[in-house]
Design an enzyme around this catalytic site. Structure first.
Site, PDB file in Angstrom:
ATOM      1  N   ASP A  38     108.403  94.681  84.023  1.00 20.00           N
ATOM      2  CA  ASP A  38     107.990  95.757  84.922  1.00 20.00           C
ATOM      3  C   ASP A  38     107.516  96.979  84.123  1.00 20.00           C
ATOM      4  O   ASP A  38     107.939  97.174  82.981  1.00 20.00           O
ATOM      5  CB  ASP A  38     109.186  96.138  85.816  1.00 20.00           C
ATOM      6  CG  ASP A  38     108.755  96.935  87.033  1.00 20.00           C
ATOM      7  OD1 ASP A  38     107.544  97.030  87.305  1.00 20.00           O
ATOM      8  OD2 ASP A  38     109.644  97.480  87.717  1.00 20.00           O
ATOM      9  N   GLY A  39     106.672  97.771  84.747  1.00 22.42           N
ATOM     10  CA  GLY A  39     106.296  99.065  84.163  1.00 22.42           C
ATOM     11  C   GLY A  39     104.924  99.113  83.523  1.00 22.42           C
ATOM     12  O   GLY A  39     104.577 100.111  82.878  1.00 22.42           O
ATOM     13  N   GLY A  41     102.050  99.412  85.023  1.00 26.77           N
ATOM     14  CA  GLY A  41     101.274 100.464  85.685  1.00 26.77           C
ATOM     15  C   GLY A  41     101.684 101.840  85.194  1.00 26.77           C
ATOM     16  O   GLY A  41     100.830 102.689  84.879  1.00 26.77           O
ATOM     17  N   HIS A  55      98.571  96.017  82.185  1.00 29.69           N
ATOM     18  CA  HIS A  55      98.769  94.562  82.261  1.00 29.69           C
ATOM     19  C   HIS A  55      98.238  93.877  80.990  1.00 29.69           C
ATOM     20  O   HIS A  55      98.837  92.937  80.482  1.00 29.69           O
ATOM     21  CB  HIS A  55      98.068  93.984  83.494  1.00 29.69           C
ATOM     22  CG  HIS A  55      98.623  94.488  84.800  1.00 29.69           C
ATOM     23  ND1 HIS A  55      99.977  94.600  85.026  1.00 29.69           N
ATOM     24  CD2 HIS A  55      98.010  94.900  85.943  1.00 29.69           C
ATOM     25  CE1 HIS A  55     100.174  95.071  86.260  1.00 29.69           C
ATOM     26  NE2 HIS A  55      99.003  95.258  86.828  1.00 29.69           N
ATOM     27  N   THR A  84     105.171  86.372  94.851  1.00 31.11           N
ATOM     28  CA  THR A  84     104.489  86.080  96.127  1.00 31.11           C
ATOM     29  C   THR A  84     104.120  87.395  96.834  1.00 31.11           C
ATOM     30  O   THR A  84     103.218  87.419  97.660  1.00 31.11           O
ATOM     31  CB  THR A  84     105.391  85.219  97.047  1.00 31.11           C
ATOM     32  OG1 THR A  84     106.717  85.744  97.016  1.00 31.11           O
ATOM     33  CG2 THR A  84     105.439  83.784  96.597  1.00 31.11           C
ATOM     34  N   GLU A  85     104.807  88.474  96.486  1.00 33.97           N
ATOM     35  CA  GLU A  85     104.542  89.783  97.102  1.00 33.97           C
ATOM     36  C   GLU A  85     103.394  90.515  96.389  1.00 33.97           C
ATOM     37  O   GLU A  85     102.807  91.444  96.943  1.00 33.97           O
ATOM     38  CB  GLU A  85     105.793  90.675  97.065  1.00 33.97           C
ATOM     39  CG  GLU A  85     106.905  90.239  98.018  1.00 33.97           C
ATOM     40  CD  GLU A  85     107.596  88.932  97.615  1.00 33.97           C
ATOM     41  OE1 GLU A  85     107.798  88.713  96.393  1.00 33.97           O
ATOM     42  OE2 GLU A  85     107.904  88.124  98.511  1.00 33.97           O
ATOM     43  N   TRP A  87     100.456  89.696  95.908  1.00 31.75           N
ATOM     44  CA  TRP A  87      99.138  89.540  96.554  1.00 31.75           C
ATOM     45  C   TRP A  87      98.764  90.791  97.334  1.00 31.75           C
ATOM     46  O   TRP A  87      97.597  90.993  97.662  1.00 31.75           O
ATOM     47  CB  TRP A  87      99.136  88.332  97.507  1.00 31.75           C
ATOM     48  CG  TRP A  87      99.318  87.003  96.830  1.00 31.75           C
ATOM     49  CD1 TRP A  87     100.435  86.210  96.854  1.00 31.75           C
ATOM     50  CD2 TRP A  87      98.358  86.294  96.026  1.00 31.75           C
ATOM     51  NE1 TRP A  87     100.235  85.072  96.111  1.00 31.75           N
ATOM     52  CE2 TRP A  87      98.970  85.095  95.598  1.00 31.75           C
ATOM     53  CE3 TRP A  87      97.047  86.558  95.614  1.00 31.75           C
ATOM     54  CZ2 TRP A  87      98.322  84.160  94.795  1.00 31.75           C
ATOM     55  CZ3 TRP A  87      96.392  85.612  94.807  1.00 31.75           C
ATOM     56  CH2 TRP A  87      97.025  84.436  94.409  1.00 31.75           C
ATOM     57  N   ARG A  89      98.691  93.723  96.328  1.00 29.50           N
ATOM     58  CA  ARG A  89      98.047  94.733  95.458  1.00 29.50           C
ATOM     59  C   ARG A  89      96.528  94.752  95.669  1.00 29.50           C
ATOM     60  O   ARG A  89      95.971  93.790  96.205  1.00 29.50           O
ATOM     61  CB  ARG A  89      98.377  94.405  94.000  1.00 29.50           C
ATOM     62  CG  ARG A  89      99.847  94.577  93.751  1.00 29.50           C
ATOM     63  CD  ARG A  89     100.191  94.501  92.300  1.00 29.50           C
ATOM     64  NE  ARG A  89     101.608  94.771  92.170  1.00 29.50           N
ATOM     65  CZ  ARG A  89     102.183  95.297  91.104  1.00 29.50           C
ATOM     66  NH1 ARG A  89     101.475  95.607  90.054  1.00 29.50           N
ATOM     67  NH2 ARG A  89     103.483  95.516  91.078  1.00 29.50           N
ATOM     68  N   LEU A 149     110.904  75.763  72.330  1.00 32.63           N
ATOM     69  CA  LEU A 149     111.060  76.731  73.426  1.00 32.63           C
ATOM     70  C   LEU A 149     110.206  76.348  74.638  1.00 32.63           C
ATOM     71  O   LEU A 149     109.043  75.975  74.490  1.00 32.63           O
ATOM     72  CB  LEU A 149     110.616  78.118  72.925  1.00 32.63           C
ATOM     73  CG  LEU A 149     110.554  79.231  73.982  1.00 32.63           C
ATOM     74  CD1 LEU A 149     111.945  79.729  74.334  1.00 32.63           C
ATOM     75  CD2 LEU A 149     109.702  80.402  73.496  1.00 32.63           C
ATOM     76  N   ARG A 212     116.871  96.178  90.279  1.00 36.25           N
ATOM     77  CA  ARG A 212     116.875  95.219  91.392  1.00 36.25           C
ATOM     78  C   ARG A 212     116.256  93.914  90.895  1.00 36.25           C
ATOM     79  O   ARG A 212     115.633  93.884  89.829  1.00 36.25           O
ATOM     80  CB  ARG A 212     116.098  95.762  92.592  1.00 36.25           C
ATOM     81  CG  ARG A 212     114.703  96.223  92.276  1.00 36.25           C
ATOM     82  CD  ARG A 212     113.932  96.678  93.514  1.00 36.25           C
ATOM     83  NE  ARG A 212     112.654  97.235  93.145  1.00 36.25           N
ATOM     84  CZ  ARG A 212     112.398  98.540  93.027  1.00 36.25           C
ATOM     85  NH1 ARG A 212     113.328  99.432  93.275  1.00 36.25           N
ATOM     86  NH2 ARG A 212     111.199  98.966  92.660  1.00 36.25           N
ATOM     87  N   SER A 214     114.179  91.838  92.918  1.00 33.80           N
ATOM     88  CA  SER A 214     112.844  91.613  93.492  1.00 33.80           C
ATOM     89  C   SER A 214     112.503  90.137  93.755  1.00 33.80           C
ATOM     90  O   SER A 214     111.450  89.656  93.319  1.00 33.80           O
ATOM     91  CB  SER A 214     111.784  92.236  92.583  1.00 33.80           C
ATOM     92  OG  SER A 214     112.017  93.609  92.416  1.00 33.80           O
TER      93      SER A 214
HETATM   94  C1  FPP Z   1     104.849  94.715  86.922  1.00 33.87           C
HETATM   95  O1  FPP Z   1     104.431  95.981  86.484  1.00 33.87           O
HETATM   96  C2  FPP Z   1     104.037  93.707  86.281  1.00 33.87           C
HETATM   97  C3  FPP Z   1     103.317  92.745  86.936  1.00 33.87           C
HETATM   98  C4  FPP Z   1     103.303  92.602  88.389  1.00 33.87           C
HETATM   99  C5  FPP Z   1     102.487  91.813  86.194  1.00 33.87           C
HETATM  100  C6  FPP Z   1     103.084  91.326  84.922  1.00 33.87           C
HETATM  101  C7  FPP Z   1     102.061  90.624  84.158  1.00 33.87           C
HETATM  102  C8  FPP Z   1     101.952  90.663  82.820  1.00 33.87           C
HETATM  103  C9  FPP Z   1     102.905  91.388  81.963  1.00 33.87           C
HETATM  104  C10 FPP Z   1     100.897  89.916  82.131  1.00 33.87           C
HETATM  105  C11 FPP Z   1     100.815  88.492  82.608  1.00 33.87           C
HETATM  106  C12 FPP Z   1     100.204  87.662  81.595  1.00 33.87           C
HETATM  107  C13 FPP Z   1     100.203  86.325  81.623  1.00 33.87           C
HETATM  108  C14 FPP Z   1      99.703  85.629  80.445  1.00 33.87           C
HETATM  109  C15 FPP Z   1     100.676  85.523  82.747  1.00 33.87           C
HETATM  110  P1  FPP Z   1     103.827  96.972  87.550  1.00 33.87           P
HETATM  111  O2  FPP Z   1     102.361  96.777  87.608  1.00 33.87           O
HETATM  112  O3  FPP Z   1     104.524  96.795  88.865  1.00 33.87           O
HETATM  113  O4  FPP Z   1     104.196  98.341  86.907  1.00 33.87           O
HETATM  114  P2  FPP Z   1     104.580  99.685  87.682  1.00 33.87           P
HETATM  115  O5  FPP Z   1     105.859  99.380  88.433  1.00 33.87           O
HETATM  116  O6  FPP Z   1     104.770 100.660  86.594  1.00 33.87           O
HETATM  117  O7  FPP Z   1     103.456 100.007  88.591  1.00 33.87           O
END
Ligand code: FPP
Length: 264
Positions: A38-39, A41, A55, A84-85, A87, A89, A149, A212, A214
């Site tokens: 998370d984080g 954004g 991302h 699933t949630e 989408w 965005r 792994l 949480r 989620s």
């Molecule tokens: C949550 O941060 C992150 C996601 C929903 C996407 C996570 C995806 C990646 C780390 C890259 C995926 C890469 C591959 C190869 C599958 P957020 O966007 O909700 O952050 P915020 O809470 O700060 O807005």
């Protein structure tokens, strides 16, 4: 108290130094680590960058953490990449996220092979865009013989949906006379989840300060140790992972029993 219970390493209660990171013990390495990444954004916003830049940076962290988990001897690393949630965005963000597996798996595949890493996925494959599906399938096919792994991506994954699917299958078995309702037990449910072949996570990490789960691995996390950090996923690094493992190694897992009477 709450922070203490869940091991959130944001306060002065659990200071960590570089020395304590070195204390990751060779024994009692968590077999399965699950991470809510998370984080991304917020990381981008702090730098006045678009969310997708977070991302993209987060994808680089996946590489780093996969290598580190592999070196430490973790057997399964499950990463919550798209729920699933998610989408809900903006379309452009979803499209960007759906391109990342392709980018990541194409460039990282040679190293995954070299490191004997097997790519797997939990979630509903069918509703992903074709290009995302084909990147995942290609990597899963190429690495299926690897025995190191397991790098398990949760993509289009939701814990409740997974349980519903398991229950639908079990109800069909009951209807067909293959399962008596009175005989339904926890193993039946575990065996019908997408993680049926995997051990349950020993350690759950969530980055970026949210406390949480989620809709992530709701059934499988019943006895998992939780560790939360304020660090945003793009800034999460090897030291953070070792810190989480070190905290885990100092936990006393009791599985509802008494000290020293754990089930594994
Ligand atoms: C949550 O941060 C992150 C996601 C929903 C996407 C996570 C995806 C990646 C780390 C890259 C995926 C890469 C591959 C190869 C599958 P957020 O966007 O909700 O952050 P915020 O809470 O700060 O807005």
């Amino acid at each position: 108290m709450f922070k203490k219970l869940f091991g959130k390493n944001t306060s002065k209660e659990q200071p960590f130094s570089d020395e304590s990171v070195d204390l990751v013990k060779g024994e009692d390495i968590p077999t399965h680590i699950a991470i809510i990444m998370d984080g991304n954004g917020r990381w981008a916003k702090k730098r006045s960058m678009p969310r997708v830049a977070g991302h993209h940076e987060g994808m680089k962290t996946i590489r780093k953490i996969t290598r580190c988990a592999c070196d430490i001897g973790v057997k399964v690393l499950t990463l919550y990449a798209f729920s699933t949630e998610n989408w809900k965005r903006p379309k452009s963000e979803v499209e960007f996220l759906m391109r990342l597996p392709e980018q990541f798996l194409t460039s990282f595949l040679p190293e995954l092979m070299e490191r004997n890493i097997k790519v797997e996925m939990i979630g509903v494959m069918d509703s992903l865009p074709d290009h995302t599906q084909s990147a995942l399938k290609k990597a899963m096919e190429a690495t299926k013989g690897n025995t190191g792994l397991i790098l398990n991506f949760a993509m289009n994954y939701g814990g409740r949906a997974e349980i519903v699917m398991a229950m639908q299958q079990l109800m069909k078995d009951a209807e067909a006379g293959k399962l008596a309702i009175d005989e339904l037990n926890e193993q039946h449910i575990s065996q019908h989840l997408m993680t049926a072949h995997l051990p349950e996570p020993d350690l759950l990490i969530r980055t970026s300060g949210e406390v949480r789960i989620s809709n992530f691995m709701l059934w499988q996390l019943a006895y998992t140790e939780f560790w939360f950090t304020d660090t945003h996923w793009p800034d999460f690094d090897e030291t953070c992972l070792k810190e989480a493992i070190s905290v885990y190694q100092n936990r006393n897992r009791r599985y509802g029993g008494l000290k020293g009477e754990g089930t594994n």
